[in-house]
Design a protein around this motif. Sequence first.
Motif, mmCIF file in Angstrom:
data_model
loop_
_atom_site.group_PDB
_atom_site.id
_atom_site.type_symbol
_atom_site.label_atom_id
_atom_site.label_comp_id
_atom_site.label_asym_id
_atom_site.label_seq_id
_atom_site.Cartn_x
_atom_site.Cartn_y
_atom_site.Cartn_z
ATOM 1 N N ALA A 280 9.016 5.392 1.715
ATOM 2 C CA ALA A 280 10.202 6.232 1.869
ATOM 3 C C ALA A 280 10.848 6.029 3.235
ATOM 4 O O ALA A 280 12.078 5.955 3.352
ATOM 5 N N THR A 281 10.011 5.904 4.283
ATOM 6 C CA THR A 281 10.537 5.698 5.639
ATOM 7 C C THR A 281 11.235 4.355 5.769
ATOM 8 O O THR A 281 12.356 4.266 6.280
ATOM 9 N N VAL A 282 10.574 3.301 5.307
ATOM 10 C CA VAL A 282 11.162 1.959 5.416
ATOM 11 C C VAL A 282 12.430 1.855 4.579
ATOM 12 O O VAL A 282 13.428 1.270 5.012
ATOM 13 N N ARG A 283 12.406 2.449 3.393
ATOM 14 C CA ARG A 283 13.592 2.382 2.533
ATOM 15 C C ARG A 283 14.766 3.134 3.157
ATOM 16 O O ARG A 283 15.917 2.687 3.084
ATOM 17 N N PHE B 203 19.901 -11.002 7.508
ATOM 18 C CA PHE B 203 19.016 -10.528 8.565
ATOM 19 C C PHE B 203 18.127 -9.368 8.109
ATOM 20 O O PHE B 203 17.465 -8.732 8.922
ATOM 21 N N MET B 204 18.101 -9.109 6.797
ATOM 22 C CA MET B 204 17.310 -7.989 6.285
ATOM 23 C C MET B 204 16.393 -8.393 5.137
ATOM 24 O O MET B 204 15.713 -7.546 4.562
ATOM 25 N N VAL B 205 16.374 -9.685 4.795
ATOM 26 C CA VAL B 205 15.564 -10.088 3.643
ATOM 27 C C VAL B 205 14.079 -9.855 3.889
ATOM 28 O O VAL B 205 13.316 -9.610 2.948
ATOM 29 N N GLU B 206 13.647 -9.904 5.162
ATOM 30 C CA GLU B 206 12.227 -9.657 5.437
ATOM 31 C C GLU B 206 11.853 -8.217 5.123
ATOM 32 O O GLU B 206 10.718 -7.931 4.692
ATOM 33 N N THR B 207 12.808 -7.279 5.307
ATOM 34 C CA THR B 207 12.542 -5.883 4.961
ATOM 35 C C THR B 207 12.497 -5.707 3.450
ATOM 36 O O THR B 207 11.670 -4.951 2.922
ATOM 37 N N GLU B 208 13.362 -6.422 2.735
ATOM 38 C CA GLU B 208 13.309 -6.406 1.271
ATOM 39 C C GLU B 208 11.936 -6.876 0.795
ATOM 40 O O GLU B 208 11.327 -6.265 -0.097
ATOM 41 N N ALA C 261 8.967 -4.844 -1.222
ATOM 42 C CA ALA C 261 8.405 -5.343 -2.477
ATOM 43 C C ALA C 261 6.886 -5.408 -2.399
ATOM 44 O O ALA C 261 6.180 -5.063 -3.362
ATOM 45 N N MET C 262 6.352 -5.841 -1.248
ATOM 46 C CA MET C 262 4.909 -5.922 -1.077
ATOM 47 C C MET C 262 4.272 -4.524 -1.054
ATOM 48 O O MET C 262 3.200 -4.308 -1.617
ATOM 49 N N GLU D 37 1.566 -3.165 -3.685
ATOM 50 C CA GLU D 37 0.287 -2.586 -3.259
ATOM 51 C C GLU D 37 0.102 -1.194 -3.846
ATOM 52 O O GLU D 37 -0.988 -0.847 -4.319
ATOM 53 N N ARG D 38 1.175 -0.404 -3.825
ATOM 54 C CA ARG D 38 1.087 0.954 -4.383
ATOM 55 C C ARG D 38 0.779 0.908 -5.875
ATOM 56 O O ARG D 38 -0.068 1.668 -6.368
ATOM 57 N N ALA D 39 1.450 0.008 -6.610
ATOM 58 C CA ALA D 39 1.231 -0.088 -8.051
ATOM 59 C C ALA D 39 -0.206 -0.500 -8.363
ATOM 60 O O ALA D 39 -0.858 0.079 -9.250
ATOM 61 N N TRP D 40 -0.727 -1.514 -7.628
ATOM 62 C CA TRP D 40 -2.096 -1.956 -7.882
ATOM 63 C C TRP D 40 -3.095 -0.870 -7.515
ATOM 64 O O TRP D 40 -4.054 -0.610 -8.255
ATOM 65 N N THR D 41 -2.878 -0.219 -6.375
ATOM 66 C CA THR D 41 -3.795 0.832 -5.920
ATOM 67 C C THR D 41 -3.817 1.991 -6.909
ATOM 68 O O THR D 41 -4.884 2.530 -7.224
ATOM 69 N N ARG D 42 -2.650 2.366 -7.422
ATOM 70 C CA ARG D 42 -2.595 3.475 -8.390
ATOM 71 C C ARG D 42 -3.328 3.084 -9.679
ATOM 72 O O ARG D 42 -4.079 3.888 -10.245
ATOM 73 N N SER D 43 -3.125 1.841 -10.124
ATOM 74 C CA SER D 43 -3.796 1.390 -11.344
ATOM 75 C C SER D 43 -5.311 1.368 -11.162
ATOM 76 O O SER D 43 -6.065 1.796 -12.055
ATOM 77 N N PHE D 44 -5.768 0.885 -10.004
ATOM 78 C CA PHE D 44 -7.196 0.830 -9.719
ATOM 79 C C PHE D 44 -7.790 2.232 -9.644
ATOM 80 O O PHE D 44 -8.853 2.508 -10.215
#
Length: 215
Positions: A138-141, A155-160, A164-165, A169-176
């Motif tokens: 939420a903060t980064v977004r 100059f913002m693609v690294e933040t995109e 995404a990463m 990570e959140r999706a995998w962690t929630r599934s696990f």
Amino acid sequence: MAAKRKVGNLLAVAVLSVIIERPMHRYEIASTLRDRGKDRDMAIKWGSLYTVVQNMAKAGFLEIVGSEREGARPERVIYQITDAGRAELIDWTRELIAEPQPEQGQYVAGLSILAALSPDEVIELLGHRLAALDEQIATVRAEFDATSGSLPRLFMVETEYGLAMLDAERAWTRSFRDELAAGEFPGQDAWRNWHIDGMNQDNVDDLMEGGNQHP
């Protein structure tokens, strides 16, 4: 294979990436890097900036083109990028984009020794991680949305990518976590019993046999 760099830390390439625009003194370099969020992208140690700039000048990537003084402040040395520095920046950027490198993250390290904790504790800890990830995303977004109108997307693609990463990570962690909470993880009962029995060596075979299934 990654090249052996004369100045090999990511702060060096970050400096080259901004000073290529115009000559700067170290304070301006630091300010520009902060404004563009490079400290978040590259885990920059600001206390190393002076040494890194000096080392790049010794390596021939930067050169002194003047100095300036404001009031009683110390004199500020102004640097500009050299042709060798431009070539280094281009070569290094190509390497970073094209050649995957193993990144030994702390989360990966923790997952690799997960058996040290009981599955019930892991469920609780993953819940804490998910809450922290939600807050971080939420903060980064919010920062991304606030900046997107003032900086080109280039100059913002690294933040995109970072978002995404984090989402992945959140999706995998929630599934696990959900798999553990539902008791569906292979060998979970043997894992739990191993901790109930005091992590007894006699139960290691049961633990290994029970958890040898993979999704």
